[in-house]
Design a protein around this motif. Structure first.
Motif, PDB file in Angstrom:
ATOM      1  N   PRO A   1       9.101   1.685  -6.536  1.00  0.00           N
ATOM      2  CA  PRO A   1       8.345   2.908  -6.855  1.00  0.00           C
ATOM      3  C   PRO A   1       6.850   2.598  -6.972  1.00  0.00           C
ATOM      4  CG  PRO A   1       9.495   2.103  -8.808  1.00  0.00           C
ATOM      5  CD  PRO A   1       9.849   1.171  -7.692  1.00  0.00           C
ATOM      6  N   CYS A   2       6.017   3.480  -6.413  1.00  0.00           N
ATOM      7  CA  CYS A   2       4.565   3.317  -6.557  1.00  0.00           C
ATOM      8  C   CYS A   2       4.213   3.588  -8.024  1.00  0.00           C
ATOM      9  CB  CYS A   2       3.844   4.299  -5.649  1.00  0.00           C
ATOM     10  SG  CYS A   2       2.083   4.444  -6.012  1.00  0.00           S
ATOM     11  N   PRO A   3       3.462   2.689  -8.673  1.00  0.00           N
ATOM     12  CA  PRO A   3       3.135   2.906 -10.090  1.00  0.00           C
ATOM     13  C   PRO A   3       2.184   4.079 -10.303  1.00  0.00           C
ATOM     14  CG  PRO A   3       2.038   0.938  -9.255  1.00  0.00           C
ATOM     15  CD  PRO A   3       2.922   1.425  -8.160  1.00  0.00           C
ATOM     16  N   ALA A   4       1.470   4.509  -9.243  1.00  0.00           N
ATOM     17  CA  ALA A   4       0.508   5.611  -9.414  1.00  0.00           C
ATOM     18  C   ALA A   4       1.164   6.975  -9.220  1.00  0.00           C
ATOM     19  CB  ALA A   4      -0.660   5.437  -8.443  1.00  0.00           C
ATOM     20  N   CYS A   5       1.967   7.123  -8.141  1.00  0.00           N
ATOM     21  CA  CYS A   5       2.508   8.459  -7.847  1.00  0.00           C
ATOM     22  C   CYS A   5       4.041   8.492  -7.860  1.00  0.00           C
ATOM     23  CB  CYS A   5       1.999   8.951  -6.498  1.00  0.00           C
ATOM     24  SG  CYS A   5       2.790   8.140  -5.088  1.00  0.00           S
ATOM     25  N   GLU A   6       4.663   7.345  -8.086  1.00  0.00           N
ATOM     26  CA  GLU A   6       6.117   7.212  -8.197  1.00  0.00           C
ATOM     27  C   GLU A   6       6.865   7.489  -6.898  1.00  0.00           C
ATOM     28  OE1 GLU A   6       7.469   9.366 -11.627  1.00  0.00           O
ATOM     29  OE2 GLU A   6       6.501   7.943 -12.992  1.00  0.00           O
TER      30      GLU A   6
ATOM     31  N   ASP B   1       0.869  -1.182   0.000  1.00  0.00           N
ATOM     32  CA  ASP B   1       0.000   0.000   0.000  1.00  0.00           C
ATOM     33  C   ASP B   1       0.898   1.223   0.000  1.00  0.00           C
ATOM     34  OD1 ASP B   1      -2.478  -1.371   0.205  1.00  0.00           O
ATOM     35  OD2 ASP B   1      -2.016  -1.787   2.309  1.00  0.00           O
ATOM     36  N   CYS B   2       0.660   2.132  -0.947  1.00  0.00           N
ATOM     37  CA  CYS B   2       1.465   3.361  -1.006  1.00  0.00           C
ATOM     38  C   CYS B   2       1.057   4.289   0.139  1.00  0.00           C
ATOM     39  CB  CYS B   2       1.273   4.054  -2.351  1.00  0.00           C
ATOM     40  SG  CYS B   2       2.204   5.588  -2.444  1.00  0.00           S
ATOM     41  N   VAL B   3       2.059   4.732   0.919  1.00  0.00           N
ATOM     42  CA  VAL B   3       1.751   5.628   2.050  1.00  0.00           C
ATOM     43  C   VAL B   3       1.430   7.037   1.561  1.00  0.00           C
ATOM     44  CG1 VAL B   3       3.027   4.416   3.849  1.00  0.00           C
ATOM     45  CG2 VAL B   3       4.236   6.011   2.362  1.00  0.00           C
ATOM     46  N   GLU B   4       1.814   7.376   0.325  1.00  0.00           N
ATOM     47  CA  GLU B   4       1.577   8.724  -0.194  1.00  0.00           C
ATOM     48  C   GLU B   4       0.180   8.863  -0.802  1.00  0.00           C
ATOM     49  OE1 GLU B   4       3.538  11.331   0.133  1.00  0.00           O
ATOM     50  OE2 GLU B   4       5.026  10.163   1.227  1.00  0.00           O
ATOM     51  N   CYS B   5      -0.187   7.925  -1.694  1.00  0.00           N
ATOM     52  CA  CYS B   5      -1.450   8.102  -2.435  1.00  0.00           C
ATOM     53  C   CYS B   5      -2.489   7.034  -2.098  1.00  0.00           C
ATOM     54  CB  CYS B   5      -1.184   8.123  -3.945  1.00  0.00           C
ATOM     55  SG  CYS B   5      -0.745   6.513  -4.629  1.00  0.00           S
ATOM     56  N   GLY B   6      -2.112   6.035  -1.306  1.00  0.00           N
ATOM     57  CA  GLY B   6      -3.096   5.039  -0.888  1.00  0.00           C
ATOM     58  C   GLY B   6      -3.307   3.910  -1.881  1.00  0.00           C
TER      59      GLY B   6
HETATM   60 ZN   LIG Z   1       1.533   6.198  -4.579  1.00  0.00          ZN
END
Ligand SMILES: [Zn+2]
Length: 246
Positions: free
Chosen positions: A182-187, A70-75
């Motif tokens: 890297p998060c694929p949504a927000c990097e 789970d991305c901590v930045e964008c969820g």
């Molecule tokens: Zn993200």
């Protein structure tokens, strides 16, 4: 290290279902390494435990490790795969110039021993994280004043505890593996702990019911014993299962 026999896998699954991950990891390594004594296993460093669990995963369950984060930045929740061979080739090794495993500071002398499989098991038996941490400190740090009076490790100044943790990490850097992705949504770059015991146990939990279903199908049809069915080669067992289902 040998592969895991189906009967061993079922035995570990049955006896370790309600146990902690460190106990499950030790049980898996014990059956996968028949020549190893209990004392050798108990005294194994956590980095060596992780290396052996990675090897066990690759041999018994395949080289691919399926991860969810789970991305901590964008969820965003995303899935990715790690390859055991790639992990193995980039395995962290202890620092070439190892720091001494003792600290002299502020009238204190601290002897550090690296956490072992036995330490992780005892700590995991504690009922919460704070007690587990204190248990690990008490097992791995021996502190005295310069005049020889004992000092409880949990009473040490935070800076000295951090220094002790840093010494442990440089001496056994694979004890707590971290992966960055890297998060694929927000990097945003995410750093997650990689718990190989959890990966291996997930495979055990997935495989055990399948093995029981195979035993059930063949025992119901042919009347063979569980031990005989589990001792059969995979090729032969699959051939019988196909005949039973056709
Ligand atoms: Zn993200």
């Amino acid at each position: 290290m040998s592969s895991l026999a189906d009967s061993d896998l079922l035995h570990v699954w049955e006896t370790m279902r309600r146990q902690t991950l460190p106990r499950r990891a030790a049980a898996l390594l014990a059956v996968a390494t028949p020549g190893m004594t209990n004392a050798q296993l108990a005294g194994m460093s956590l980095g060596e435990r992780e290396r052996r669990l990675l090897d066990l995963h690759a041999r018994c369950f395949g080289a691919r490790l399926s991860c969810v984060a789970d991305c901590v930045e964008c969820g965003e929740t995303f899935e990715f795969e790690l390859d055991a061979r790639t992990l193995s080739s980039g395995w962290p090794t202890p620092a070439e110039v190892a720091q001494p495993l003792s600290i002299e500071a502020q009238d204190l002398h601290i002897d550090i021993s690296l956490p072992t499989v036995a330490d992780s098991i005892v700590a995991s038996d504690e009922h919460d994280a704070a007690h587990a941490y204190r248990t690990l400190l008490q097992r791995c740090l021996v502190c005295t004043t310069q005049s020889g009076d004992p000092v409880a490790p949990e009473a040490l100044p935070p800076a000295l505890l951090q220094e002790a943790a840093a010494r442990m990490e440089s001496a056994d850097p694979a004890a707590e593996l971290l992966i960055s992705m890297p998060c694929p949504a927000c990097e945003a770059v995410l750093t997650e702990p990689l718990d190989l015991a959890a990966f291996c146990w997930a495979e055990v939990e997935a495989r055990a019911p399948r093995l029981l279903a195979e035993v059930h199908a063949l025992a119901s049809h042919y009347g063979w014993s569980e031990a005989d069915i589990l001792a059969m080669s995979r090729v032969r067992r699959d051939a019988y299962l196909e005949m039973v289902s056709s």
